[in-house]
Design an enzyme around this catalytic site. Structure first.
Site, PDB file in Angstrom:
ATOM      1  N   ARG A  60      39.845  45.142  71.465  1.00  0.00           N
ATOM      2  CA  ARG A  60      38.500  44.892  70.959  1.00  0.00           C
ATOM      3  C   ARG A  60      37.848  46.204  70.533  1.00  0.00           C
ATOM      4  O   ARG A  60      38.229  47.274  70.972  1.00  0.00           O
ATOM      5  CB  ARG A  60      37.640  44.223  72.030  1.00  0.00           C
ATOM      6  CG  ARG A  60      38.012  42.812  72.376  1.00  0.00           C
ATOM      7  CD  ARG A  60      37.117  42.276  73.484  1.00  0.00           C
ATOM      8  NE  ARG A  60      37.158  43.105  74.676  1.00  0.00           N
ATOM      9  CZ  ARG A  60      36.288  44.035  74.985  1.00  0.00           C
ATOM     10  NH1 ARG A  60      35.234  44.262  74.189  1.00  0.00           N
ATOM     11  NH2 ARG A  60      36.413  44.768  76.076  1.00  0.00           N
ATOM     12  N   LYS A 201      36.740  36.245  72.890  1.00  0.00           N
ATOM     13  CA  LYS A 201      35.587  36.892  73.511  1.00  0.00           C
ATOM     14  C   LYS A 201      34.290  36.620  72.749  1.00  0.00           C
ATOM     15  O   LYS A 201      33.203  36.730  73.312  1.00  0.00           O
ATOM     16  CB  LYS A 201      35.832  38.394  73.629  1.00  0.00           C
ATOM     17  CG  LYS A 201      36.913  38.757  74.641  1.00  0.00           C
ATOM     18  CD  LYS A 201      36.658  38.185  76.024  1.00  0.00           C
ATOM     19  CE  LYS A 201      37.654  38.707  77.044  1.00  0.00           C
ATOM     20  NZ  LYS A 201      37.553  38.008  78.352  1.00  0.00           N
ATOM     21  N   HIS A 221      33.361  36.369  84.222  1.00  0.00           N
ATOM     22  CA  HIS A 221      34.589  36.968  83.715  1.00  0.00           C
ATOM     23  C   HIS A 221      35.542  37.066  84.907  1.00  0.00           C
ATOM     24  O   HIS A 221      35.603  38.080  85.596  1.00  0.00           O
ATOM     25  CB  HIS A 221      34.293  38.343  83.124  1.00  0.00           C
ATOM     26  CG  HIS A 221      35.468  38.963  82.439  1.00  0.00           C
ATOM     27  ND1 HIS A 221      35.717  40.313  82.451  1.00  0.00           N
ATOM     28  CD2 HIS A 221      36.477  38.417  81.720  1.00  0.00           C
ATOM     29  CE1 HIS A 221      36.828  40.577  81.768  1.00  0.00           C
ATOM     30  NE2 HIS A 221      37.295  39.440  81.327  1.00  0.00           N
ATOM     31  N   SER A 239      40.009  44.397  82.702  1.00  0.00           N
ATOM     32  CA  SER A 239      41.383  44.390  82.205  1.00  0.00           C
ATOM     33  C   SER A 239      42.259  45.346  83.007  1.00  0.00           C
ATOM     34  O   SER A 239      41.873  46.488  83.272  1.00  0.00           O
ATOM     35  CB  SER A 239      41.387  44.790  80.721  1.00  0.00           C
ATOM     36  OG  SER A 239      42.695  44.845  80.228  1.00  0.00           O
ATOM     37  N   LYS A 243      43.603  40.232  87.487  1.00  0.00           N
ATOM     38  CA  LYS A 243      43.023  38.878  87.479  1.00  0.00           C
ATOM     39  C   LYS A 243      44.079  37.800  87.235  1.00  0.00           C
ATOM     40  O   LYS A 243      44.179  36.822  87.957  1.00  0.00           O
ATOM     41  CB  LYS A 243      41.955  38.734  86.388  1.00  0.00           C
ATOM     42  CG  LYS A 243      40.620  39.317  86.690  1.00  0.00           C
ATOM     43  CD  LYS A 243      39.516  38.755  85.801  1.00  0.00           C
ATOM     44  CE  LYS A 243      39.846  38.632  84.347  1.00  0.00           C
ATOM     45  NZ  LYS A 243      40.161  39.893  83.679  1.00  0.00           N
ATOM     46  N   THR A 244      44.834  37.979  86.148  1.00  0.00           N
ATOM     47  CA  THR A 244      45.833  36.973  85.777  1.00  0.00           C
ATOM     48  C   THR A 244      46.968  36.943  86.793  1.00  0.00           C
ATOM     49  O   THR A 244      47.378  35.878  87.264  1.00  0.00           O
ATOM     50  CB  THR A 244      46.383  37.259  84.370  1.00  0.00           C
ATOM     51  OG1 THR A 244      45.306  37.235  83.432  1.00  0.00           O
ATOM     52  CG2 THR A 244      47.416  36.218  83.964  1.00  0.00           C
ATOM     53  N   ASP A 258      40.683  33.780  83.190  1.00  0.00           N
ATOM     54  CA  ASP A 258      39.780  34.790  82.624  1.00  0.00           C
ATOM     55  C   ASP A 258      38.308  34.399  82.513  1.00  0.00           C
ATOM     56  O   ASP A 258      37.447  35.249  82.664  1.00  0.00           O
ATOM     57  CB  ASP A 258      40.290  35.189  81.237  1.00  0.00           C
ATOM     58  CG  ASP A 258      39.673  36.479  80.721  1.00  0.00           C
ATOM     59  OD1 ASP A 258      39.603  37.451  81.497  1.00  0.00           O
ATOM     60  OD2 ASP A 258      39.271  36.518  79.558  1.00  0.00           O
ATOM     61  N   ARG A 323      50.108  42.239  74.843  1.00  0.00           N
ATOM     62  CA  ARG A 323      49.552  40.968  75.332  1.00  0.00           C
ATOM     63  C   ARG A 323      50.455  39.793  75.015  1.00  0.00           C
ATOM     64  O   ARG A 323      51.285  39.833  74.116  1.00  0.00           O
ATOM     65  CB  ARG A 323      48.208  40.707  74.650  1.00  0.00           C
ATOM     66  CG  ARG A 323      47.094  41.659  75.035  1.00  0.00           C
ATOM     67  CD  ARG A 323      46.329  41.163  76.225  1.00  0.00           C
ATOM     68  NE  ARG A 323      45.240  42.038  76.616  1.00  0.00           N
ATOM     69  CZ  ARG A 323      44.371  41.742  77.582  1.00  0.00           C
ATOM     70  NH1 ARG A 323      44.471  40.587  78.217  1.00  0.00           N
ATOM     71  NH2 ARG A 323      43.429  42.589  77.915  1.00  0.00           N
TER      72      ARG A 323
END
Length: 538
Positions: A60, A201, A221, A239, A243-244, A258, A323
């Site tokens: 981003r 996003k 988030h 990031s 989390k994942t 997410d 990704r």
């Protein structure tokens, strides 16, 4: 099923100003995969996944994200260098240029929606210049059934034109790329960048305004999963903090990885229909569920393949931010629908590159609010130009780039919900131990999993002075023992073998916390202000 051909209908894009376009509507993943390869825009990896290169932008671009300042937003948005205002008339002129650019082209259109809870559902129409961007929308948003498609009425529209380059002097942008939200016209306008994360996003940012302002629901988030007894766990983190990885657990059903909402009915629902995971150093041994999700229908971004189509997950020559996106049904153990009840534990994940924060600690309500507003992690050398040693990185609410309101608004909502639901909040350091980055080592994933499992199984018990130690610098309660984790690992100071160096570094980090928090103090209660580290280094 994933590739079942949908009932199609003829749609026109004339009402969006896109004229004489060849509209490819609601194509299946297989069709979009095939078209991408035929156009030379991607290749098939040995796993069957589609591999694409997003071009100039592999992440981003926060400085090029804007919100139109109008009657809806002018008094509610927290304007500044995160939420950058954009003039309504300038938006209209730029929008006209983008739709003119898309006119007379082949475009790919998908009707989909966000929010798994029917009471909060947001219908979205995504208009893409590229077929693989449309496949990303298929993967990441929720997929309507055939009957819904027939009578679909989009509320928001995403117009995505990676090949359109803005003229900053004429168009009001900073440079040639842009991602702009218009809440009055309900449009997310994206151009000049092929990075697909801008699509997801953009809608996430919209929901971060809509849900608290209009629906009394906290947007988060975070990732979330649910245990066999129905207890929901929530994982906040920026990031690269896990989390994942940590929410994808074979013993618990994944709600999402997410983006979630926490309702006034005390339920947690996924915004999305898929996952968007980092794949740097991915291995089947450490993350089998994610590794096995990379198959036909998934999209790999900016990875390096050998001549046989095998991915080198350690190769970061294109970007550190490699990704994969895949529909959530590529994971076997998922919650259907993506809704959980009864939140019991919240984990704040931080990758502390200074190696001074305990690997797990329990937070009081005021500490939880302080750390939520702070949103700490760290940048390590090599991730950005000029970063040669660990640098503290603070992102309010663990997602400042996507939060249109002042962080205190989200923190107030979270604090209220934590107290009402009697949720336990834990700070988990997935970063370094035994010293800072370059000296110590990354916390072993098996230890982090063991700590989280201990919490979820109730093995760490209630706070008391026999079982917990109050950290002398950060003031958090760190457990003295944890099943499956060596006792020495639980004390970051003990792993250093150099008390003076440890405390010098710890004080340095607390000062960074306090300096960062100054901009929030006027909006926070004394109780929250006291939730942070209390000691200075002189």
């Amino acid at each position: 099923m994933a590739n079942k051909k949908q009932v199609t209908k003829t749609i026109s894009l004339e009402n969006y100003g896109i004229k004489n376009a060849r509209v490819r509507y609601q194509l299946s993943p297989d069709e979009l995969h095939k078209i991408t390869i035929e156009k030379g825009q991607g290749v098939e990896a040995s796993s069957g996944a589609l591999a694409v290169n997003t071009g100039e932008f592999t992440g981003r671009s926060p400085q090029d994200r804007f919100i139109v300042k109008d009657d809806i937003t002018k008094d509610k948005i927290w304007w500044g260098n995160i939420n950058i205002p954009f003039d309504p008339n300038t938006f209209d002129a730029l929008y006209d240029k983008v739709v003119k650019y898309l006119s007379n082209k082949e475009v790919f259109v998908r009707d989909c929606y966000a929010c798994a809870d029917e009471n909060y559902k947001l219908n979205i129409r995504v208009i893409n210049e590229y077929p693989w961007s449309n496949l990303f929308a298929y993967n990441m948003f929720l997929r309507p059934v055939e009957e819904d498609i027939k009578r679909f009425d989009p509320e928001w529209v995403v117009v995505n034109a990676p090949g359109f380059m803005a003229n900053a002097d004429e168009d009001g942008t900073r440079q040639h790329n842009f991602a702009i939200l218009n809440f009055t016209k309900k449009i997310a306008l994206i151009g000049g960048t092929g990075y697909t994360g801008e699509i997801k996003k953009g809608i996430f940012s919209a929901l971060n305004f809509i849900l608290p302002v209009e629906k009394n629901t906290l947007p988060m988030h975070c990732s979330a999963n649910v245990g066999k007894k129905g207890d929901t766990a929530i994982f906040f983190g920026l990031s690269g903090t896990g989390k994942t990885t940590l929410s994808t657990d074979p013993n618990r059903s994944l709600i999402g990885d997410d983006e979630h909402g926490w309702t006034s009915e005390n339920t947690v629902f996924n915004f999305e229909g898929g996952c968007y995971a980092k794949v740097i150093n991915l291995s089947r041994e450490n993350e089998p569920e994610i590794y096995d999700a990379i198959k036909k229908g998934a999209i790999l971004e900016n990875v390096v393949l050998d001549k046989n189509g095998n991915v080198d997950f350690a190769d970061t020559s294109i970007t550190q931010n490699t990704r994969v996106s895949y529909p959530i049904h590529h994971i076997e153990n998922i919650r259907i629908p993506s809704i959980g009840k009864n939140p019991k534990n919240i984990f704040f994940l931080t990758a502390d590159a200074f190696g001074v924060i305990p690997p797990i600690s329990k937070l009081t309500p005021s500490q939880a609010a302080y750390h939520f507003i702070s949103g700490y992690t760290a940048k390590v050398a090599g991730t950005e130009a000029g970063v040669v040693e660990p640098v503290p990185s603070f992102s309010a609410c663990f997602g400042a780039p996507f939060m249109p309101l002042h962080p205190s608004k989200y923190a107030e909502m979270l604090s209220k919900k934590m107290i009402e639901a009697k949720v336990n909040v834990w700070l988990v350091n997935t970063g370094w131990t035994g010293g800072p980055y370059g000296v110590g080592t990354r916390m072993k994933l098996k230890y982090t999993r063991a700590m989280i499992n201990a919490v979820l199984n109730g093995d760490l018990g209630l706070y008391n002075y026999d079982d917990y130690h109050i950290h002398s610098v950060f003031g958090v309660a760190q457990p003295r023992s944890c099943p499956g984790v060596p006792t020495s690992v639980l004390s970051p100071r003990a792993t250093w073998n150099d008390d003076e160096a440890y405390y010098t570094t710890a004080f340095k980090l607390t000062n960074a916390f306090r300096h960062n928090f100054k901009k929030f103090e006027a909006h926070c209660s004394e109780e929250i202000r006291r939730g942070g580290p209390q000691r200075y280094a002189f």
